[in-house]
Design a protein around this motif. Sequence first.
Motif, mmCIF file in Angstrom:
data_model
loop_
_atom_site.group_PDB
_atom_site.id
_atom_site.type_symbol
_atom_site.label_atom_id
_atom_site.label_comp_id
_atom_site.label_asym_id
_atom_site.label_seq_id
_atom_site.Cartn_x
_atom_site.Cartn_y
_atom_site.Cartn_z
ATOM 1 N N PHE A 78 37.133 19.678 45.296
ATOM 2 C CA PHE A 78 36.392 19.089 44.050
ATOM 3 C C PHE A 78 35.003 19.718 43.864
ATOM 4 N N ARG A 79 34.399 19.990 42.920
ATOM 5 C CA ARG A 79 33.094 20.444 42.668
ATOM 6 C C ARG A 79 32.602 20.154 41.239
ATOM 7 N N GLU A 80 31.582 19.244 40.832
ATOM 8 C CA GLU A 80 31.239 19.031 39.567
ATOM 9 C C GLU A 80 29.547 19.126 39.367
ATOM 10 N N ALA A 81 29.250 19.811 38.374
ATOM 11 C CA ALA A 81 27.728 19.853 38.228
ATOM 12 C C ALA A 81 27.469 18.905 36.736
ATOM 13 N N LEU A 82 26.020 18.692 36.802
ATOM 14 C CA LEU A 82 25.608 17.954 35.658
ATOM 15 C C LEU A 82 25.789 18.715 34.474
ATOM 16 N N LYS A 83 26.082 18.163 33.368
ATOM 17 C CA LYS A 83 26.292 18.849 31.982
ATOM 18 C C LYS A 83 24.931 19.575 31.398
ATOM 19 N N GLU A 84 25.156 20.571 30.933
ATOM 20 C CA GLU A 84 23.992 21.385 30.604
ATOM 21 C C GLU A 84 22.947 20.691 29.908
ATOM 22 N N GLU A 85 23.618 20.139 28.690
ATOM 23 C CA GLU A 85 22.737 19.378 27.774
ATOM 24 C C GLU A 85 22.101 18.095 28.058
ATOM 25 N N LEU A 86 22.848 17.544 29.187
ATOM 26 C CA LEU A 86 22.158 16.531 30.106
ATOM 27 C C LEU A 86 20.736 16.998 30.646
ATOM 28 N N LEU A 87 21.069 18.137 31.558
ATOM 29 C CA LEU A 87 19.875 18.828 32.383
ATOM 30 C C LEU A 87 18.761 19.129 31.462
ATOM 31 N N LYS A 88 19.104 19.532 30.423
ATOM 32 C CA LYS A 88 18.029 20.122 29.171
ATOM 33 C C LYS A 88 17.169 18.758 29.038
ATOM 34 N N THR A 90 17.056 16.094 30.594
ATOM 35 C CA THR A 90 16.368 15.485 31.825
ATOM 36 C C THR A 90 15.164 16.046 31.976
ATOM 37 N N LEU A 91 14.917 17.530 31.892
ATOM 38 C CA LEU A 91 13.840 18.294 32.506
ATOM 39 C C LEU A 91 12.805 18.247 31.388
ATOM 40 N N ALA A 92 13.308 18.068 30.233
ATOM 41 C CA ALA A 92 12.241 17.805 29.020
ATOM 42 C C ALA A 92 11.391 16.705 29.525
ATOM 43 N N VAL A 93 11.905 15.581 29.641
ATOM 44 C CA VAL A 93 11.308 14.281 30.129
ATOM 45 C C VAL A 93 10.455 14.507 31.430
ATOM 46 N N LEU A 94 11.135 15.001 32.404
ATOM 47 C CA LEU A 94 10.212 15.218 33.796
ATOM 48 C C LEU A 94 9.099 16.105 33.590
ATOM 49 N N GLU A 95 9.149 17.079 32.484
ATOM 50 C CA GLU A 95 7.888 17.929 32.789
ATOM 51 C C GLU A 95 6.772 17.076 31.830
ATOM 52 N N GLN A 96 7.265 16.362 30.832
ATOM 53 C CA GLN A 96 6.417 15.478 29.804
ATOM 54 C C GLN A 96 5.743 14.623 30.800
ATOM 55 N N MET A 97 6.294 14.001 31.939
ATOM 56 C CA MET A 97 5.781 13.269 32.795
ATOM 57 C C MET A 97 5.122 13.718 34.049
ATOM 58 N N GLU A 98 5.119 15.109 33.950
ATOM 59 C CA GLU A 98 4.511 15.610 35.069
ATOM 60 C C GLU A 98 4.915 15.355 36.463
ATOM 61 N N THR A 99 6.131 15.039 36.396
ATOM 62 C CA THR A 99 6.916 14.718 37.865
ATOM 63 C C THR A 99 7.400 16.189 38.358
ATOM 64 N N ILE A 100 6.881 16.086 39.616
ATOM 65 C CA ILE A 100 7.586 17.224 40.711
ATOM 66 C C ILE A 100 9.306 17.098 40.869
ATOM 67 N N VAL A 111 12.600 24.753 42.348
ATOM 68 C CA VAL A 111 11.567 23.822 42.409
ATOM 69 C C VAL A 111 10.545 23.979 41.010
ATOM 70 N N SER A 112 10.366 22.847 40.576
ATOM 71 C CA SER A 112 9.582 22.901 39.299
ATOM 72 C C SER A 112 8.178 23.623 39.770
ATOM 73 N N GLU A 113 7.536 24.110 38.736
ATOM 74 C CA GLU A 113 6.317 24.954 38.734
ATOM 75 C C GLU A 113 5.157 24.187 39.360
ATOM 76 N N ARG A 114 4.896 22.890 39.060
ATOM 77 C CA ARG A 114 3.937 21.980 39.762
ATOM 78 C C ARG A 114 4.388 21.959 41.270
ATOM 79 N N GLY A 115 5.527 21.385 41.107
ATOM 80 C CA GLY A 115 6.229 21.439 42.680
ATOM 81 C C GLY A 115 5.974 22.459 43.628
ATOM 82 N N ALA A 116 6.310 23.679 43.185
ATOM 83 C CA ALA A 116 6.108 24.650 43.826
ATOM 84 C C ALA A 116 4.638 24.999 44.233
ATOM 85 N N ARG A 117 3.583 24.545 43.427
ATOM 86 C CA ARG A 117 2.382 24.666 43.890
ATOM 87 C C ARG A 117 1.912 23.812 45.019
ATOM 88 N N ILE A 118 2.390 22.490 44.853
ATOM 89 C CA ILE A 118 2.230 21.564 45.917
ATOM 90 C C ILE A 118 3.047 21.962 47.258
#
Length: 279
Positions: A78-88, A90-100, A111-118
């Motif tokens: 068994f293998r299942e990934a998150l749906k692409e639309e849900l990912l997009k 989700t990432l938009a919100v995480l970026e807006q919140m400046e979340t690593i 790794v997110s851009e800020r996460g990579a820097r940290i």
Amino acid sequence: MDKKLIFLDIDGTILGPDSGIHQTVKEGLQKARTRGHQVFICTGRSCHMLPEELEDVELDGVIANAGSDIWIRGQNIFREALKEELLKRTLAVLEQMETIYILEGFEKIYVSERGARILSESEPVPGDNPEIIRWKNFFGRWGNTGDIRDWNPVQAPIPKISFMLWSRQDAERLYHIFKKDFHVAFFPPRTESFFNGELISRTANKGTAIQRTAEYLKVRIQDTIAFGDSMNDYQMIEQAACGVVMGNGDEKLKAVADRICEPVEDDGVLRELERMGLI
């Protein structure tokens, strides 16, 4: 006694923060297998992130990526990934919140851009935390990490997201935004200035993985036992017929446990298997 399926989280359950996996625990798991029980790792880690300490532990299977990737005797069932639309979304919100955030793929993490820097220490953080230290060590030691800008959602499907943020207000906001789409698992905060956790699939988590594994092996769910310590084990502890939480585990997780055993440092898994008469 009916033969059992035994599911084990890794970090904080059989792997201590400083002591690795005790040889006594390894021997106990082997003894359980010789008595006909089957032993599975059930971890939030992806297969490429499994610790070296597991290399000499004989297992019947590995459930990785918090239940999204199931391997039984070398076969991926068994293998299942998150749906692409849900990912997009989700990432938009995480970026807006400046979340690593860290996208944990089946073969690679991004790794997110800020996460990579940290994590590369090119950007300081207000105080350090064991979780950041753990990711810094991983980031510096492994070659299978990538920049979020290189991530291709079609070529690299993502089953789970880890996150880090720096205020309780943001943590509460994140929970309320995502609770319908994900199981939002927070790790116990050590300070009021750092919060981290995981966004886990509602259709492929540790709980559904136990059910899928039992069905595949034609074993009754009544013959399943799960050991865990943190909130990303919640669905596993609920789903198993017997959910055991470590003495060092999250208090919220202990509230839904069938049993509580000794801490990982005191070989809690081994002691509980002895009390159950499985070894």
